[in-house]
Scaffold this motif. Structure first.
Motif: not given
Length: 257
Positions: A35, A38, A96-97, A99-100, A213, A237, A241-242
């Motif tokens: 995504k 990441q 990493g998360n 942009y979801l 970022s 944090k 991962v966060d």
């Protein structure tokens, strides 16, 4: 447990400017699942020095390939610059998360400092329907012309800033930003920590409209080593991962070095 370590093969290493290379790797598992926002931890198979992987934001994906933008600054990146096609690698990720979900209908101002452009270019690739956008790129200056051209080919409505004034506006990326943000504007930023800290100070009253970022040193990428912990308004944090994207208002910038 979902597998996160994948075999990859370097297909191409291309010099973009005097200090930046484009690395294209064959790794379908990462290419199909990544995504925007990441990153991967990249290491070379059979190489013990350096032993640990290095984090690199994903700049683009195609059906089976992953593209990275790498600034050549240390032992690993100098080695990477010399590698021939066919070199075997290991990619841990995507991490990493990111942009979801698709961004809102607000205008997005993408702000990149040098190779911080990588995750923002991936976001542009992933959200082609995003029409209200602007891209601001900051570089040191002389020797970065090839990199500027590379980014210009992949985006529209771009403003370039350079510290020495040889490319675009003289000054860092903040020189091309508005004094205040409109209610329908957001910033997505990635770049050197001093740039991000200055941006957080500039928009301290609008920090809820600024997403950053963070590029931190890390050893594992999965939160185990605690090498990338930052202080936030919700407690410690882990960037790997966060994050790596956080709202500017979350981050304790006084604790960042």
């Amino acid at each position: 447990m979902e597998r996160i370590d994948h075999n990859g093969t370097i297909l191409k290493v291309r010099l973009i400017s005097s200090e930046v290379i484009e690395v294209v790797l064959h790794c379908p598992a990462v290419a199909l699942s990544a995504k925007p926002g990441q990153f991967v931890m990249l290491r070379l198979r059979g190489v013990l020095d350096p032993l640990l992987g290095r984090p690199f934001a994903i700049a683009a994906t195609e059906a089976e390939t992953v593209t990275l933008l790498v600034q050549v600054v240390g032992k690993f990146t100098h080695l990477l610059k010399t590698l021939p096609p066919g070199t075997k690698a290991n990619l841990r990720g995507p991490m990493g998360n990111g942009y979801l979900e698709r961004p809102s209908d607000k205008k997005i101002i993408f702000v990149a400092g040098t190779v911080g452009a990588a995750p923002l270019l991936f976001a542009l690739q992933s959200f082609p329907e995003l029409k209200k956008r602007e891209f601001v790129l900051g570089v040191p200056g002389k020797g970065w012309g090839g990199f500027v051209s590379y980014v210009e080919e992949k985006t529209q409505n771009i403003k370039v800033c350079s510290d020495d004034g040889t490319l675009g506006i003289k000054g860092n990326a903040l020189a091309a930003l508005p004094e205040t943000l409109g209610n329908n504007e957001e910033i997505w930023a990635c770049g050197p920590l001093p740039m991000l800290k200055a941006m957080a100070r500039k928009y301290i009253e609008q920090a809820g409209q600024v997403s950053v970022s963070l590029d931190m040193k890390m050893a594992c990428g999965i939160g185990g080593c605690l090498g990338c912990v930052i202080s936030t308004d919700k407690g410690p944090k882990r960037v790997c991962v966060d994050g790596p994207f956080f709202m500017a208002k979350e981050v304790d910038w006084n604790d960042m070095e």
